[in-house]
Design a protein around this motif. Structure first.
Motif, short mmCIF file in Angstrom:
data_model
loop_
_atom_site.label_atom_id
_atom_site.label_comp_id
_atom_site.label_asym_id
_atom_site.label_seq_id
_atom_site.Cartn_x
_atom_site.Cartn_y
_atom_site.Cartn_z
N SER A 174 40.94 94.09 -36.42
CA SER A 174 41.03 93.44 -37.72
C SER A 174 40.00 94.02 -38.69
CB SER A 174 40.84 91.93 -37.57
OG SER A 174 39.56 91.68 -37.02
N ARG A 175 38.84 94.36 -38.17
CA ARG A 175 37.81 94.92 -39.06
C ARG A 175 38.16 96.35 -39.47
NH1 ARG A 175 32.15 92.19 -37.97
NH2 ARG A 175 32.03 92.75 -40.16
N GLU A 223 40.99 92.90 -29.74
CA GLU A 223 40.42 91.97 -30.73
C GLU A 223 39.64 90.85 -30.03
OE1 GLU A 223 41.21 92.20 -34.23
OE2 GLU A 223 39.68 90.67 -34.52
N SER A 258 36.48 95.71 -34.13
CA SER A 258 37.75 95.09 -33.73
C SER A 258 38.86 95.61 -34.64
CB SER A 258 37.65 93.57 -33.88
OG SER A 258 37.54 93.25 -35.25
N ALA A 292 41.22 97.33 -39.85
CA ALA A 292 42.25 97.12 -40.88
C ALA A 292 41.59 96.77 -42.21
CB ALA A 292 43.21 96.02 -40.45
N ALA A 293 40.58 95.93 -42.14
CA ALA A 293 39.88 95.54 -43.37
C ALA A 293 39.23 96.76 -44.01
CB ALA A 293 38.84 94.48 -43.05
#
Ligand SMILES: Nc1ncnc2c1ncn2[C@@H]1O[C@H](COP(=O)(O)OP(=O)(O)O)[C@@H](O)[C@H]1O
Ligand SMILES: [Mg+2]
Lengths: 280, 270, 253
Positions: free
Chosen positions: C39-40, C22, C37, C42-43
């Motif tokens: 987080s993206r 990340e 990343s 996951a989004a």
């Protein structure tokens, strides 16, 4: 009449077993004769590799002999197996690893189609007899070698065999347990009237557990000496103090040592003990 | 040399019955297809496949070379890395406790799913294809090796201990032998999965290789060529696996034939 | 407690890797078109969860049907090979050879035969599961120890009893090795066949998102495929523990 009596029990006549593996032939048993009268107890004593296990395996219908005749109560090994009149306790005390001890002990009864309730009871009895109560739920790998051997004996006993064939069943046990089990086996045999053929390399065990001891020569195995023992079937640990016990041991040791020199002796037909053998 | 020769020859024994079986199947196949009952695009005749092989020989050879290059490069890289990492992990306790469980989990992944990602990062050349082959070989071999290195008999290990053996002696004289069947089993699995992964990767990169040939011949309905490419890919795999089986036989003279029991139970995902 | 202690180092490492990833991607300004990343990703999973679930279920169903079919046939064949010398001599070496054949490579043929629907995927998965299970199970059925078979013989056991009481339990570890490989292979097969030609499924989705250059969604689909792969493997491992209680505590997986 006498003839008839000798056809019952275990009869081995002119038995020869030659193995062939990768072009190498091994004669394990050569022209062997043996009679174990019904209800009597006999031991096979001999150096390792002399064909003792082979002889038992032939009786148990695991290997077919090259030549010769083998019967148990006049049945061939295959017939005897189908009639379930013998039980073999093999040298390895084979257990099925996926069965708990009690289930292993029940195996023979289960295969014979005995109802669950009865086989439970018989297994419990046998387990108690060999001193394994409390371990019914253990898996084989959780038991010591000696405990597995006792379980194998219990499995054989549940079958209430007419002939008990045992291949060094107490080999992995300590001296104390061994002797205790020797005398427990005597009690069992006395009660059941079963015929015993025991393979052992312990001289004292052979004396404790036998009416006659057949000494085998090194390979190819043949019977070179036959000792008849006068102790009857009611035996207690006090037997060891009997002077005849030590005498019998001495005689067997000598026969073992002389394996090569003693000429083959045909088995005397009479099962009665011969005091002359015990003199020297 | 003659002992080695015999161990190799032994393998060729027992092949007569299956060859007869195979010949019968091929004959049946030819007969069925020549009746015209089966459409050629469902099942081309063996003769059609052979014809395509002869006609497109040079193309097939060229694409085979590409596939073989990818598979062997990935196989080699993965194996070397696995051996190096396995040795390290055996001696670095803390690293092993942290890394090994993750590697075990990674081994269960469907590797072919990551090929498109590798293509995005590395382009459509050899790099993503070699990478996926190397990755799967690495994980399969590493896991097997770790097991193998620990598989030495407890009694033998105790013996080495009483003989006051050093860690290196233990590794070279005991563990290296204990691990050998596991290593070879992993290599056998990896050899075939490398060809599979190379082929699948070629569907995606669409640049060269037998997988690519299968794909375009399918699109252009050259069914004979498509089958020919698949047959050659299979032959490549069998060849590689065969070589490793021979190595296995020669490298482990103490294992009774067909008795690589421990190794038989090891494996990795395709 | 000890389990927790063993799980801690790898869990920490995993967290560290994700955090490093990340930080690196955001810090060094790596484009999401190359590597997004965590987080993206996951989004992207959250944003597309309904779609992802639909495609994932298709792939799971194909893999599962193929796995079940292949294993059923394999178990039957393994028993036949164990008791028929003729079959074993003639057909078994071919099955061994078949195992080495890159069966995934026949995906194009199957898609050509059966079209882009579910059956071609099921069949390929079945083929793969069939070969690994068969090979392992035949070995397993032959793995029963001679002494144990002799014991059953002296107890006058029938062939069926021998199979049920000895050969099959002895073969279970081998069977589960085959099932573990087969579970992974079935998913690989389904995804590979979906690459070749499909209208739904994770393989289709992966192929499609790459073509559309939707990199975050592509990674999301790959992560879902990875989770399915791990979960199916894990399920077989659990089944293995359950099926062989006598081996618990004997061996690590
Ligand atoms: N299955 C077999 N194949 C070949 N040779 C065997 C086999 N079983 C036993 N033998 C050989 O036969 C001889 C006698 O073996 P065995 O009966 O086991 O002896 P014992 O039980 O008296 O120690 C040994 O030399 C042994 O190597
Ligand atoms: Mg013996």
């Amino acid at each position: 009449m006498a003839d008839r009596r000798h056809r019952e029990g275990i009869v081995v006549r002119g038995l020869t077993m030659t193995y062939e593996r990768r072009g190498i032939t091994t004669t394990a048993v050569a022209d062997c004769d043996l009679v174990v009268p019904k209800g009597s107890w006999a031991s096979l004593l001999g150096p390792s590799g002399c064909g003792k296990s082979t002889l038992l395996k032939i009786l148990a219908d695991i290997v077919k002999p090259t030549s010769g005749l083998v019967t148990m109560d006049e049945l061939t090994p295959a017939e005897a197996r189908a009639a379930r009149i013998f039980a073999l306790v093999s040298q390895q005390s084979t257990m099925l690893p996926w069965r708990r001890l009690a289930e292993n002990v029940e195996l023979g009864l289960e295969l014979a189609g005995i109802p669950k309730r009865e086989r439970r009871a018989r297994a419990r009895e046998a387990i108690e007899l060999v001193g394994l109560s409390g371990f019914e739920k253990a898996y084989p790998h959780e038991l010591s070698g000696g405990m597995r051997q006792r379980a194998a004996i219990a499995r054989a006993l549940t079958l209430r065999p007419r002939f008990l064939l045992m291949d060094e069943p107490f080999g992995a046990l300590d001296e104390i347990t061994r002797e205790r089990l020797n005398f427990e086996l005597i009690q069992i045999l006395e009660e059941s009237g079963a015929t015993l053929l025991l393979v052992t390399h312990s001289v004292s065990e052979a004396v404790i557990l036998s009416d006659q001891v057949a000494v085998m020569s090194p390979r190819p195995g043949r019977i070179v000496h036959l000792a008849s023992l006068p102790f009857g079937h009611h035996r207690t640990p006090a037997l060891r103090d009997d002077p005849r016990f030590a005498a019998a041991e001495r005689e067997l040791r000598r026969a073992l040592g002389n394996g090569h020199e003693v000429p083959p002796v045909r088995i005397a037909p009479e099962p009665e003990p011969d005091p002359a053998l015990l003199a020297g | 040399m003659s002992r080695v020769g015999r161990r190799i020859r032994d393998g060729a024994g027992g092949m007569r019955a299956p060859l007869a079986f195979l010949a019968a199947a091929l004959l049946l196949w030819q007969v069925v297809t020549s009746t015209g009952l089966v459409k050629f695009y469902v099942l081309p005749a063996p003769s059609t496949v052979l014809e395509a092989m002869a006609r497109y020989g040079p193309t097939i050879a060229e694409e085979s070379l590409a596939t073989l290059t990818v598979a062997l490069a990935g196989f080699g890289l993965g194996t070397v890395a696995a051996i190096a990492v396995a040795m390290t992990l055996t001696y670095a306790r803390l690293v092993r406790d942290a890394v090994y469980p993750l590697l075990l989990a990674l081994r269960a992944l469907p590797f072919i799913a990551i090929i498109p990602i590798l293509v995005v990062i590395m382009g459509t050349g050899y790099e993503p294809r070699i990478t996926v082959c190397a990755l799967s070989t690495f994980l399969t071999t590493l896991v097997n090796l770790m097991r193998g290195l620990r598989s030495a008999d407890a009694e033998v290990e105790e013996l080495m201990h009483t003989l006051n053996a050093t860690g290196m002696q233990r590794l070279l004289k005991v563990r290296a032998y204990a691990a050998r069947p596991y290593l070879l089993a992993a290599l056998r699995i990896s050899a075939s999965s490398c060809v599979i992964e190379a082929t699948v990767a070629e569907w995606i990169t669409g640049d060269s290789g037998l997988g690519y040939l299968v794909q375009i011949s399918g699109y252009t309905f050259q069914i004979g060529l498509m089958w020919a490419a698949i047959v050659v890919a299979s032959a490549l795999t069998l060849g590689l696996v065969g070589i490793i089986t021979l190595v296995e036989r020669v490298a482990m003279p103490w294992v009774p034939r067909g008795g690589v029991g421990a190794a038989a139970r090891q494996g990795g995902a395709a | 407690m000890r389990r927790l202690a063993r799980a801690l180092p790898p869990a920490l490492l995993l967290v560290a890797v994700l955090a490093g990833w990340e930080l690196y991607v955001t810090g060094a300004g790596v484009s999401s078109l190359v590597v997004p990343s965590p987080s993206r990703i996951a989004a992207a999973i959250a944003a597309n969860h309904a779609d992802l679930a639909h495609h994932a279920l298709v792939t799971i169903m194909e893999a599962f049907l193929g796995f079940a079919l292949g294993n059923l046939v394999a178990i039957g064949c393994a028993v036949a090979f164990t008791y028929s010398g003729l079959l074993r001599a003639g057909a078994y070496p071919l099955v061994l050879a078949l195992q080495a054949v890159p069966l995934v490579a026949i995906a194009p043929i199957l898609v050509l035969w059966l079209g882009p629907g579910v059956p071609s995927k099921v069949l390929l998965a079945a083929f793969l599961a069939y070969t690994v299970t068969l090979v392992n199970l035949v070995r397993g059925l032959a793995s029963a120890e001679a002494a144990t078979l002799e014991l059953l013989h002296t107890l006058n056991a029938s062939r069926r009893q021998e199979l049920v009481h000895v050969r099959f339990p002895a073969a279970l570890p081998y069977l589960f090795t085959g099932l573990k490989l087969g579970a992974s292979a079935a998913i690989v097969a389904a995804i590979a066949a979906e690459y070749i030609g499909a209208l739904q499924g994770l393989g289709y989705l992966i192929h499609d998102t790459r073509a559309r250059l939707d990199n975050e969604y592509l990674w999301a689909a790959v992560v879902v495929a990875a989770v399915i792969g791990l979960a199916s493997f894990g399920l077989v491992v659990l089944a293995e523990r359950w099926a062989m209680p006598w081996r618990r505590g004997l061996e690590e997986t």
